[in-house]
Structures are given as structure tokens and as C-alpha cells.
Scaffold this motif. Sequence first.
Motif, PDB file in Angstrom:
ATOM      1  N   MET A 247       0.845  -1.203   0.000  1.00 21.12           N
ATOM      2  CA  MET A 247       0.000   0.000   0.000  1.00 21.12           C
ATOM      3  C   MET A 247       0.877   1.249   0.000  1.00 21.12           C
ATOM      4  O   MET A 247       1.650   1.474   0.921  1.00 21.12           O
ATOM      5  CB  MET A 247      -0.911   0.002   1.229  1.00 21.12           C
ATOM      6  CG  MET A 247      -1.888   1.153   1.294  1.00 21.12           C
ATOM      7  SD  MET A 247      -2.865   1.080   2.821  1.00 21.12           S
ATOM      8  CE  MET A 247      -3.838  -0.406   2.525  1.00 21.12           C
ATOM      9  N   LYS A 248       0.755   2.072  -1.024  1.00 26.19           N
ATOM     10  CA  LYS A 248       1.573   3.267  -1.161  1.00 26.19           C
ATOM     11  C   LYS A 248       1.046   4.418  -0.302  1.00 26.19           C
ATOM     12  O   LYS A 248      -0.113   4.400   0.133  1.00 26.19           O
ATOM     13  CB  LYS A 248       1.650   3.688  -2.628  1.00 26.19           C
ATOM     14  CG  LYS A 248       2.355   2.677  -3.517  1.00 26.19           C
ATOM     15  CD  LYS A 248       2.484   3.181  -4.941  1.00 26.19           C
ATOM     16  CE  LYS A 248       3.225   2.174  -5.808  1.00 26.19           C
ATOM     17  NZ  LYS A 248       3.379   2.649  -7.214  1.00 26.19           N
ATOM     18  N   SER A 249       1.887   5.402  -0.106  1.00 30.51           N
ATOM     19  CA  SER A 249       1.541   6.527   0.770  1.00 30.51           C
ATOM     20  C   SER A 249       0.387   7.359   0.232  1.00 30.51           C
ATOM     21  O   SER A 249      -0.209   8.142   0.980  1.00 30.51           O
ATOM     22  CB  SER A 249       2.773   7.420   0.977  1.00 30.51           C
ATOM     23  OG  SER A 249       3.277   7.873  -0.271  1.00 30.51           O
ATOM     24  N   THR A 250       0.078   7.219  -1.043  1.00 33.48           N
ATOM     25  CA  THR A 250      -1.043   7.961  -1.632  1.00 33.48           C
ATOM     26  C   THR A 250      -2.391   7.295  -1.362  1.00 33.48           C
ATOM     27  O   THR A 250      -3.438   7.886  -1.616  1.00 33.48           O
ATOM     28  CB  THR A 250      -0.844   8.092  -3.150  1.00 33.48           C
ATOM     29  OG1 THR A 250      -0.601   6.789  -3.712  1.00 33.48           O
ATOM     30  CG2 THR A 250       0.343   8.991  -3.464  1.00 33.48           C
ATOM     31  N   HIS A 251      -2.375   6.090  -0.854  1.00 35.28           N
ATOM     32  CA  HIS A 251      -3.621   5.357  -0.580  1.00 35.28           C
ATOM     33  C   HIS A 251      -4.322   5.977   0.622  1.00 35.28           C
ATOM     34  O   HIS A 251      -3.682   6.342   1.614  1.00 35.28           O
ATOM     35  CB  HIS A 251      -3.301   3.888  -0.302  1.00 35.28           C
ATOM     36  CG  HIS A 251      -4.501   2.989  -0.319  1.00 35.28           C
ATOM     37  ND1 HIS A 251      -5.408   2.929   0.717  1.00 35.28           N
ATOM     38  CD2 HIS A 251      -4.947   2.113  -1.271  1.00 35.28           C
ATOM     39  CE1 HIS A 251      -6.351   2.053   0.427  1.00 35.28           C
ATOM     40  NE2 HIS A 251      -6.086   1.541  -0.780  1.00 35.28           N
ATOM     41  N   PRO A 252      -5.660   6.105   0.590  1.00 35.67           N
ATOM     42  CA  PRO A 252      -6.387   6.737   1.707  1.00 35.67           C
ATOM     43  C   PRO A 252      -6.260   5.983   3.036  1.00 35.67           C
ATOM     44  O   PRO A 252      -6.474   6.571   4.098  1.00 35.67           O
ATOM     45  CB  PRO A 252      -7.837   6.761   1.219  1.00 35.67           C
ATOM     46  CG  PRO A 252      -7.904   5.770   0.102  1.00 35.67           C
ATOM     47  CD  PRO A 252      -6.553   5.785  -0.529  1.00 35.67           C
ATOM     48  N   GLU A 253      -5.923   4.708   2.982  1.00 34.31           N
ATOM     49  CA  GLU A 253      -5.781   3.925   4.208  1.00 34.31           C
ATOM     50  C   GLU A 253      -4.330   3.855   4.709  1.00 34.31           C
ATOM     51  O   GLU A 253      -4.052   3.224   5.730  1.00 34.31           O
ATOM     52  CB  GLU A 253      -6.279   2.492   3.964  1.00 34.31           C
ATOM     53  CG  GLU A 253      -7.762   2.393   3.637  1.00 34.31           C
ATOM     54  CD  GLU A 253      -8.613   2.686   4.869  1.00 34.31           C
ATOM     55  OE1 GLU A 253      -8.425   2.009   5.890  1.00 34.31           O
ATOM     56  OE2 GLU A 253      -9.441   3.613   4.800  1.00 34.31           O
ATOM     57  N   TYR A 254      -3.434   4.500   3.979  1.00 37.12           N
ATOM     58  CA  TYR A 254      -2.005   4.387   4.318  1.00 37.12           C
ATOM     59  C   TYR A 254      -1.721   4.870   5.736  1.00 37.12           C
ATOM     60  O   TYR A 254      -1.059   4.165   6.511  1.00 37.12           O
ATOM     61  CB  TYR A 254      -1.175   5.188   3.316  1.00 37.12           C
ATOM     62  CG  TYR A 254       0.297   5.282   3.659  1.00 37.12           C
ATOM     63  CD1 TYR A 254       1.182   4.255   3.331  1.00 37.12           C
ATOM     64  CD2 TYR A 254       0.813   6.408   4.317  1.00 37.12           C
ATOM     65  CE1 TYR A 254       2.534   4.333   3.648  1.00 37.12           C
ATOM     66  CE2 TYR A 254       2.168   6.490   4.633  1.00 37.12           C
ATOM     67  CZ  TYR A 254       3.014   5.457   4.301  1.00 37.12           C
ATOM     68  OH  TYR A 254       4.348   5.541   4.621  1.00 37.12           O
TER      69      TYR A 254
END
Length: 314
Positions: free
Chosen positions: A33-40
Motif C-alpha cells: 500500500m503506497k503513501s497515496t492510498h487513503p488507508e495508508y
Amino acid sequence: RRYGFSDFRISSLGLGYGDEAKSHPGVIPGLGMKSTHPEYEKHIAKYLKAVESHLRETGRLKDAFLYCYDEPRLEADKIVREGLSLVAKYAPGLDRLLTAPVRKTLVGGPNIWCPIARDLHLPGSAERRAAGDRFWWYVCMYPKPPYPSLFIDHPGVDLRVWLWQSWREEIEGILIWNTTWWTSPLAYPDIDRPQNPYLDATAWSPRYPGVGNSNGDGRFFYPPVRACAAFDDGEKIGPVLERPVETIRLEYVRDGIEDFEYFVMLKKLDPANPLLKVPPEVSASPTEFSIDPIHMERHREKIAREIERLSGRR
């Protein structure tokens, strides 16, 4: 601690990482999961809290530090600050080291600043100290004289003076970027014919192709002479199980660390002792110092006698 180690570096913990050349976005381990993901942030928060809790429970939190960016460029400051600020938010007990001078665009990220010597007193540094931030510093291909250096074409005693300057400037740690940088794949791409550091003193840097750093930079140990001779002759002799060759520069670092320990011991016994001040004949500033070790030896002996007196050994 059994082996003499104190502070240790931990991994980037799913945060972004990078150096002067390139930055990489954060990715949660195992999830991709990348840092741009809302759940990051939710997941990185859980991860950071667990890491801090484990380090605290095992008694290692004060010894650990995070170091995931090296000499970031100005354009990367926002990314660096945002990543490190997550650590400050969710694992506030975990130290965050950054090899960069104090910049307004980074404030809120690191709590251990590690600039090179020439950048130690840039505007804003005093304010960060007052806010509780700590300072380390380092030497590598820069700075050049009149600062101390680790290059073989400069006095070896520079590295001992560097530790006295560390005490004078209230520096808590020193960073040496490498001790066994023997060859560079850029300058010596043939893996069967690596650089012979005894014949080519230049520490070719992977970040600056075609440009040499400085002689002996990144080398406090050298490979066994027999191995280098075999490479030069094109002889394949297999592993050479001989100890590396230590340098005088490494011994000067050791001497400086021992000197620093004397200051620490005295401060514990008498925090106001006048001997805790570095004499100007040793070093008056990061660019004003003597390369004659007699001044350090004399003051160290005074400190040793004072430690004995205060601890009741005399």
C-alpha cells in the motif's frame, strides 16, 4: 551492548526513503500500500505504534533511531517532512535522524539534525536546539579545509580534534558514511578487476560519476594486500581470509572518542568544572584548531587527574 554498540539504526518502517539523487514513496510492508492510498496513514500508524511499543518493552527505544533519507534536495523537503512527521505523531519516542542542515521546510520532521560541519550554525539551528532537537554531524567528501577532514592527504589528528570540537559544539553523535569503500562500479565496472585502493586513493562516488571525492574518503580499513596484488595480476586466488588493514586515521577517531568519554565522566562528577571547556589552543571554532596533539594530551591529563580526585581515587 555486550559488544560495545550503543545507538542503532532501524529500517524505514514503510515510510518513504531516498537520497540526494532520488526519493521513493512509502509502501506498507506486506500490503504493497503506497503513501497515496487513503488507508495508508491508518496502517502506518498501527505499525509505528507497534514498533515503538516493542522497543520500549525491550529497553531499546533510547538506543534506536530512524534514518531513511540521506542529504535530501530542497525539492524533496515536503515529502521528507511529511513522512517523518508521521513518526513524530504516532511514535514520538522514536528518534528521527536526517543528514541535512536545519531548513524551515524540514522543521517538524527530524529531531536529530546531522549536517556537515560547515552547516552547523546556519540560521535556525539555535532555535531547533532550544526546541529540544539534538545535533550530530559528519564528514565525507565535504567540507574541505579549514575544517577537519578524514582524507589521507590531511593530518590524521584532524579526526581526533573533530571529537573535541564535538564536545565544544554540544554534538551528541558523529556519522562516518563508510569505512570500507574500496572500489566503485562506476570507475571500475569489471567485477573481476576492482579498484586497488593502495594504488588509486580516490573514493569514486556512485552519485558523482566521473568525479572523484577525496583521497581515502570512506576508507578506515583496507583490504588485505595479497588480495589487491592478485587482482592487479589477474590472478584468481579465491577468498583471502586475512584481516583487513586498519588505518592510523581510525586510531585517531578512537583516541578522540576516548577523549570525549573523559569529558562525559568529568561532567557526571562535576557539571560546572572549568576543565569541561575545550581550551582554545585545541580548538576555538570548527575552523580554528591545532594539529599538535600535545595540547589535547595535556588537557586530557588534567581531566584524568580531576576525575581521580573527585571520585576519591587520590
